[in-house]
Design a protein around this motif. Structure first.
Motif, PDB file in Angstrom:
ATOM      1  N   LYS A 264       4.084   5.679  -3.871  1.00  0.00           N
ATOM      2  CA  LYS A 264       2.829   6.175  -4.427  1.00  0.00           C
ATOM      3  C   LYS A 264       1.704   5.948  -3.421  1.00  0.00           C
ATOM      4  O   LYS A 264       1.703   4.967  -2.681  1.00  0.00           O
ATOM      5  CB  LYS A 264       2.503   5.451  -5.736  1.00  0.00           C
ATOM      6  CG  LYS A 264       3.389   5.861  -6.904  1.00  0.00           C
ATOM      7  CD  LYS A 264       3.091   5.049  -8.150  1.00  0.00           C
ATOM      8  CE  LYS A 264       1.704   5.346  -8.698  1.00  0.00           C
ATOM      9  NZ  LYS A 264       1.618   6.711  -9.267  1.00  0.00           N
ATOM     10  N   HIS A 265       0.744   6.868  -3.402  1.00  0.00           N
ATOM     11  CA  HIS A 265      -0.421   6.739  -2.525  1.00  0.00           C
ATOM     12  C   HIS A 265      -1.610   6.301  -3.370  1.00  0.00           C
ATOM     13  O   HIS A 265      -1.950   6.959  -4.358  1.00  0.00           O
ATOM     14  CB  HIS A 265      -0.720   8.071  -1.839  1.00  0.00           C
ATOM     15  CG  HIS A 265      -1.593   7.934  -0.635  1.00  0.00           C
ATOM     16  ND1 HIS A 265      -2.882   7.450  -0.697  1.00  0.00           N
ATOM     17  CD2 HIS A 265      -1.354   8.201   0.681  1.00  0.00           C
ATOM     18  CE1 HIS A 265      -3.411   7.439   0.508  1.00  0.00           C
ATOM     19  NE2 HIS A 265      -2.500   7.888   1.371  1.00  0.00           N
ATOM     20  N   PRO A 266      -2.247   5.177  -3.011  1.00  0.00           N
ATOM     21  CA  PRO A 266      -3.346   4.675  -3.854  1.00  0.00           C
ATOM     22  C   PRO A 266      -4.519   5.637  -3.967  1.00  0.00           C
ATOM     23  O   PRO A 266      -5.271   5.588  -4.941  1.00  0.00           O
ATOM     24  CB  PRO A 266      -3.753   3.371  -3.157  1.00  0.00           C
ATOM     25  CG  PRO A 266      -3.247   3.499  -1.760  1.00  0.00           C
ATOM     26  CD  PRO A 266      -2.001   4.312  -1.850  1.00  0.00           C
ATOM     27  N   ALA A 267      -4.681   6.522  -2.967  1.00  0.00           N
ATOM     28  CA  ALA A 267      -5.804   7.463  -2.996  1.00  0.00           C
ATOM     29  C   ALA A 267      -5.389   8.844  -3.476  1.00  0.00           C
ATOM     30  O   ALA A 267      -6.136   9.808  -3.298  1.00  0.00           O
ATOM     31  CB  ALA A 267      -6.427   7.563  -1.600  1.00  0.00           C
ATOM     32  N   CYS A 268      -4.207   8.949  -4.085  1.00  0.00           N
ATOM     33  CA  CYS A 268      -3.730  10.251  -4.554  1.00  0.00           C
ATOM     34  C   CYS A 268      -4.697  10.822  -5.594  1.00  0.00           C
ATOM     35  O   CYS A 268      -5.021  10.149  -6.579  1.00  0.00           O
ATOM     36  CB  CYS A 268      -2.337  10.110  -5.163  1.00  0.00           C
ATOM     37  SG  CYS A 268      -1.712  11.643  -5.908  1.00  0.00           S
ATOM     38  N   PRO A 269      -5.165  12.057  -5.403  1.00  0.00           N
ATOM     39  CA  PRO A 269      -6.107  12.639  -6.368  1.00  0.00           C
ATOM     40  C   PRO A 269      -5.473  12.977  -7.708  1.00  0.00           C
ATOM     41  O   PRO A 269      -6.180  13.208  -8.692  1.00  0.00           O
ATOM     42  CB  PRO A 269      -6.590  13.910  -5.659  1.00  0.00           C
ATOM     43  CG  PRO A 269      -5.473  14.267  -4.728  1.00  0.00           C
ATOM     44  CD  PRO A 269      -4.886  12.964  -4.276  1.00  0.00           C
ATOM     45  N   ALA A 270      -4.138  12.998  -7.759  1.00  0.00           N
ATOM     46  CA  ALA A 270      -3.463  13.369  -9.004  1.00  0.00           C
ATOM     47  C   ALA A 270      -3.073  12.156  -9.839  1.00  0.00           C
ATOM     48  O   ALA A 270      -3.224  12.166 -11.060  1.00  0.00           O
ATOM     49  CB  ALA A 270      -2.221  14.205  -8.698  1.00  0.00           C
ATOM     50  N   CYS A 271      -2.548  11.106  -9.196  1.00  0.00           N
ATOM     51  CA  CYS A 271      -2.051   9.959  -9.971  1.00  0.00           C
ATOM     52  C   CYS A 271      -2.584   8.624  -9.475  1.00  0.00           C
ATOM     53  O   CYS A 271      -2.226   7.579 -10.023  1.00  0.00           O
ATOM     54  CB  CYS A 271      -0.522   9.935  -9.957  1.00  0.00           C
ATOM     55  SG  CYS A 271       0.200   9.482  -8.355  1.00  0.00           S
ATOM     56  N   GLY A 272      -3.431   8.635  -8.428  1.00  0.00           N
ATOM     57  CA  GLY A 272      -3.937   7.390  -7.874  1.00  0.00           C
ATOM     58  C   GLY A 272      -5.106   6.824  -8.658  1.00  0.00           C
ATOM     59  O   GLY A 272      -5.592   7.410  -9.633  1.00  0.00           O
ATOM     60  N   THR A 273      -5.577   5.673  -8.217  1.00  0.00           N
ATOM     61  CA  THR A 273      -6.724   5.030  -8.849  1.00  0.00           C
ATOM     62  C   THR A 273      -7.994   5.803  -8.518  1.00  0.00           C
ATOM     63  O   THR A 273      -8.213   6.158  -7.355  1.00  0.00           O
ATOM     64  CB  THR A 273      -6.861   3.582  -8.338  1.00  0.00           C
ATOM     65  OG1 THR A 273      -5.627   2.904  -8.550  1.00  0.00           O
ATOM     66  CG2 THR A 273      -7.980   2.855  -9.060  1.00  0.00           C
ATOM     67  N   PRO A 274      -8.851   6.098  -9.502  1.00  0.00           N
ATOM     68  CA  PRO A 274     -10.103   6.811  -9.224  1.00  0.00           C
ATOM     69  C   PRO A 274     -10.938   6.065  -8.177  1.00  0.00           C
ATOM     70  O   PRO A 274     -10.910   4.828  -8.128  1.00  0.00           O
ATOM     71  CB  PRO A 274     -10.810   6.837 -10.579  1.00  0.00           C
ATOM     72  CG  PRO A 274      -9.717   6.665 -11.581  1.00  0.00           C
ATOM     73  CD  PRO A 274      -8.696   5.789 -10.930  1.00  0.00           C
ATOM     74  N   PRO A 275     -11.691   6.776  -7.323  1.00  0.00           N
ATOM     75  CA  PRO A 275     -12.461   6.125  -6.254  1.00  0.00           C
ATOM     76  C   PRO A 275     -13.378   5.017  -6.754  1.00  0.00           C
ATOM     77  O   PRO A 275     -13.492   3.967  -6.122  1.00  0.00           O
ATOM     78  CB  PRO A 275     -13.261   7.284  -5.648  1.00  0.00           C
ATOM     79  CG  PRO A 275     -12.451   8.502  -5.955  1.00  0.00           C
ATOM     80  CD  PRO A 275     -11.803   8.231  -7.276  1.00  0.00           C
ATOM     81  N   GLU A 276     -14.009   5.219  -7.912  1.00  0.00           N
ATOM     82  CA  GLU A 276     -14.959   4.216  -8.398  1.00  0.00           C
ATOM     83  C   GLU A 276     -14.274   2.934  -8.844  1.00  0.00           C
ATOM     84  O   GLU A 276     -14.917   1.892  -8.986  1.00  0.00           O
ATOM     85  CB  GLU A 276     -15.784   4.790  -9.554  1.00  0.00           C
ATOM     86  CG  GLU A 276     -14.974   5.209 -10.770  1.00  0.00           C
ATOM     87  CD  GLU A 276     -14.445   6.627 -10.675  1.00  0.00           C
ATOM     88  OE1 GLU A 276     -13.960   7.143 -11.700  1.00  0.00           O
ATOM     89  OE2 GLU A 276     -14.525   7.216  -9.571  1.00  0.00           O
ATOM     90  N   ALA A 277     -12.945   2.992  -9.055  1.00  0.00           N
ATOM     91  CA  ALA A 277     -12.224   1.804  -9.512  1.00  0.00           C
ATOM     92  C   ALA A 277     -11.491   1.088  -8.382  1.00  0.00           C
ATOM     93  O   ALA A 277     -10.874   0.056  -8.598  1.00  0.00           O
ATOM     94  CB  ALA A 277     -11.222   2.197 -10.598  1.00  0.00           C
ATOM     95  N   ARG A 278     -11.553   1.646  -7.167  1.00  0.00           N
ATOM     96  CA  ARG A 278     -10.841   1.025  -6.058  1.00  0.00           C
ATOM     97  C   ARG A 278     -11.630  -0.135  -5.482  1.00  0.00           C
ATOM     98  O   ARG A 278     -12.865  -0.138  -5.481  1.00  0.00           O
ATOM     99  CB  ARG A 278     -10.588   2.046  -4.946  1.00  0.00           C
ATOM    100  CG  ARG A 278      -9.669   3.179  -5.337  1.00  0.00           C
ATOM    101  CD  ARG A 278      -9.480   4.132  -4.174  1.00  0.00           C
ATOM    102  NE  ARG A 278      -9.068   5.449  -4.655  1.00  0.00           N
ATOM    103  CZ  ARG A 278      -9.411   6.589  -4.092  1.00  0.00           C
ATOM    104  NH1 ARG A 278     -10.177   6.586  -3.021  1.00  0.00           N
ATOM    105  NH2 ARG A 278      -9.000   7.729  -4.595  1.00  0.00           N
ATOM    106  N   LEU A 279     -10.907  -1.103  -4.929  1.00  0.00           N
ATOM    107  CA  LEU A 279     -11.552  -2.224  -4.262  1.00  0.00           C
ATOM    108  C   LEU A 279     -12.272  -1.735  -3.011  1.00  0.00           C
ATOM    109  O   LEU A 279     -13.373  -2.168  -2.694  1.00  0.00           O
ATOM    110  CB  LEU A 279     -10.500  -3.280  -3.893  1.00  0.00           C
ATOM    111  CG  LEU A 279     -11.016  -4.545  -3.207  1.00  0.00           C
ATOM    112  CD1 LEU A 279     -11.996  -5.269  -4.131  1.00  0.00           C
ATOM    113  CD2 LEU A 279      -9.853  -5.464  -2.838  1.00  0.00           C
ATOM    114  N   HIS A 280     -11.623  -0.810  -2.293  1.00  0.00           N
ATOM    115  CA  HIS A 280     -12.229  -0.179  -1.119  1.00  0.00           C
ATOM    116  C   HIS A 280     -12.285   1.323  -1.384  1.00  0.00           C
ATOM    117  O   HIS A 280     -11.314   2.030  -1.146  1.00  0.00           O
ATOM    118  CB  HIS A 280     -11.408  -0.465   0.142  1.00  0.00           C
ATOM    119  CG  HIS A 280     -11.277  -1.925   0.450  1.00  0.00           C
ATOM    120  ND1 HIS A 280     -12.327  -2.672   0.923  1.00  0.00           N
ATOM    121  CD2 HIS A 280     -10.224  -2.769   0.323  1.00  0.00           C
ATOM    122  CE1 HIS A 280     -11.930  -3.925   1.106  1.00  0.00           C
ATOM    123  NE2 HIS A 280     -10.660  -4.009   0.744  1.00  0.00           N
TER     124      HIS A 280
END
Length: 374
Positions: free
Chosen positions: A338-354
Motif C-alpha cells: 500500500k502507498h500511504p499517499a494513495c489518493p484512492a485508499c491512502g490516508t488523507p493529506p490533512e491526517a498524515r504526520l508529514h
C-alpha cells in the motif's frame, strides 16, 4: 497442489455413487498384482488373492451409476459386505474415487463440455461435481475494451463459471467463440456501477499502454467503495503479461501500484505526460495485439481464477503481481505494498504526520536518483 483431507462420514459415504477417478488407469501384473496409476509418478500397488476379484468384479461397478448398497448387493457371495466397504474406503482415501451423485443435477451438455475440468478437479477433491456446481452459480465481471478482454471471457467460460458479464464499448462486443453452457452478457461502460455489485470477482483488463488507465482507476475506486475484490491483468508492449494484484479490502489498490511503479521510473515526468495526453485523446495508446500472447495470458489468468474461486488453493496474487515474459516463458512474483499517499485508499493529506503532496514525493525521488547517479 494439496489434496483435501478425506475422512467421509458414514451418512455421506452411504449416499455416494462411487466412480473411479478419470485420471486412474488399471495395469495388471499377473494374477495377484495390479497397479492403479494416477499419474506417471503416483500409483497405488495392490497385491494379494483378492486382486483378480478387484479388477474383474469390483472396479467395473465403479462407474457412478450405483450406490454403495447396490455394489454390496451385486458382489454378495463374492465379497463380504464389510470387505467391500473397506476396499471402497481405501480407494477413497487414496483419491481414486469420486462421488458422481451430484452429476444428476448437471445437464448432458454440461457433462460433455466440462469433462476435462471435472477430471482436473478430481485430482484435488473426491467431490468434483460439487465444486463444479459451486462454479456454475458464480457470476464474474470482465471490464475491458480490447480483444484481450474477449479472450479472457472465453478462457473463463471453459472454467464453467455460470455467468460472465462483459463491460465493454459496444464496438468491442462479439459473440463468444466457444459454444459452452455459460451465460455471457454484454453491458456498456455506463452500466458498470449496476453490474459490479454482487459479483464473485471483477477482472479489469488493460491491453497495451494507457489505453484503459482512466477506466481502471474508476473501476478501482468503485470496487473500493463497494468492498468487492477485483483482479487486474495487463499485456504490455514488451510482451510481458501482468497478473494481479488481486485487490481485496485492506490490500494495496490499483493506484497504490501505479504510484509505486512510477516512483521507480527515471522518466516518470515523460511517462505521466504521455499517459495524460492519451487520456485526453491527444496521443494514441499502443497495443501489442498479438493473439497467441493474448490467449496465453487469458489462459494463465483463468487458471489462477479457477484455483482461487474453487477453493483448491489460496490465491498467490493477493497483494502480489505475477509477471510472465511471453517470449522466454520466465515468470516472477512481486509484492505490492500500500502507498500511504494513495489518493484512492491512502490516508488523507490533512491526517498524515508529514502531509507531503505528490510533487513533494516526486521531488524527493528525483533528488535521491540524482544523488545516486555517477
Amino acid at each position: 497442489m494439496q489434496f483435501q483431507s478425506l475422512q467421509p462420514m458414514s451418512d455421506s459415504f452411504e449416499s455416494m455413487r462411487p466412480r473411479l477417478a478419470p485420471t486412474v488407469s488399471v495395469v495388471q501384473d499377473g494374477e495377484d498384482t495390479c497397479y492403479l496409476m494416477m499419474t506417471g509418478k503416483d500409483m497405488l500397488r495392490c497385491q494379494g488373492p483378492l486382486v483378480s476379484t478387484l479388477v474383474t468384479r469390483l472396479l467395473p461397478l465403479l462407474d457412478g451409476t450405483r450406490g454403495v448398497a447396490e455394489i454390496r448387493d451385486v458382489l454378495d457371495g463374492t465379497l463380504e459386505a464389510k470387505r467391500v466397504e473397506e476396499v471402497l474406503r481405501l480407494l477413497l482415501r487414496h483419491h481414486l474415487l469420486m462421488d458422481a451423485e451430484p452429476e444428476q443435477v448437471l445437464s448432458t451438455q454440461e457433462r460433455v463440455a466440462f469433462g476435462s475440468l471435472l477430471a482436473l478437479l478430481s485430482r484435488s477433491s473426491t467431490q468434483p461435481y460439487r465444486v463444479l456446481e459451486r462454479l456454475r452459480r458464480m457470476r464474474l465481471v470482465v471490464v475491458g475494451d480490447s480483444e484481450l478482454a474477449r479472450e479472457v471471457v472465453d478462457a473463463l467460460a471453459e472454467c464453467a463459471f455460470g455467468t460472465i458479464d462483459l463491460v465493454s464499448p459496444r464496438g468491442a462486443w462479439a459473440a463468444p467463440t466457444l459454444e459452452l453452457p455459460v451465460r455471457v452478457r454484454h453491458f456498456d461502460p455506463g452500466e458498470l456501477r449496476d453490474v459490479v455489485p454482487g459479483a464473485e470477482l471483477v477482472i479489469g483488463v488493460q491491453d497495451g499502454e494507457f489505453n484503459f488507465t482512466r477506466q481502471m482507476r474508476e473501476l478501482n475506486r468503485l470496487c473500493l467503495r463497494l468492498g468487492v475484490s477485483w483482479l487486474q491483468v495487463q499485456l504490455t508492449l514488451e510482451a510481458e503479461g501482468w497478473l494481479g494484484p488481486l485487490h481485496t479490502p485492506g490490500t494495496a489498490c490499483f493506484e497504490c501500484m501505479d504510484m509505486r511503479m512510477k516512483s521507480n521510473l527515471r522518466t516518470w515526468k515523460e511517462h505521466g505526460l504521455h499517459e495524460e495526453q492519451v487520456e485526453q485523446g491527444l496521443s494514441m495508446g499502443r497495443r501489442l495485439g498479438f493473439r497467441p500472447m493474448q490467449r496465453q495470458l487469458a489462459g494463465a489468468l483463468a487458471v489462477e481464477v479457477l484455483l482461487h474461486l474453487s477453493g483448491i488453493e489460496a490465491s498467490r496474487l493477493v497483494g502480489r503481481s505475477l509477471v510472465i515474459d511471453a517470449l522466454s516463458q520466465e515468470s516472477s512474483l512481486h509484492p505490492v505494498l500500500k502507498h500511504p499517499a494513495c489518493p484512492a485508499c491512502g490516508t488523507p493529506p490533512e491526517a498524515r504526520l508529514h502531509p507531503w503532496g505528490e510533487e513533494d514525493i516526486r521531488l524527493e525521488r528525483t533528488l535521491m536518483s540524482g544523488a545516486a547517479a555517477p
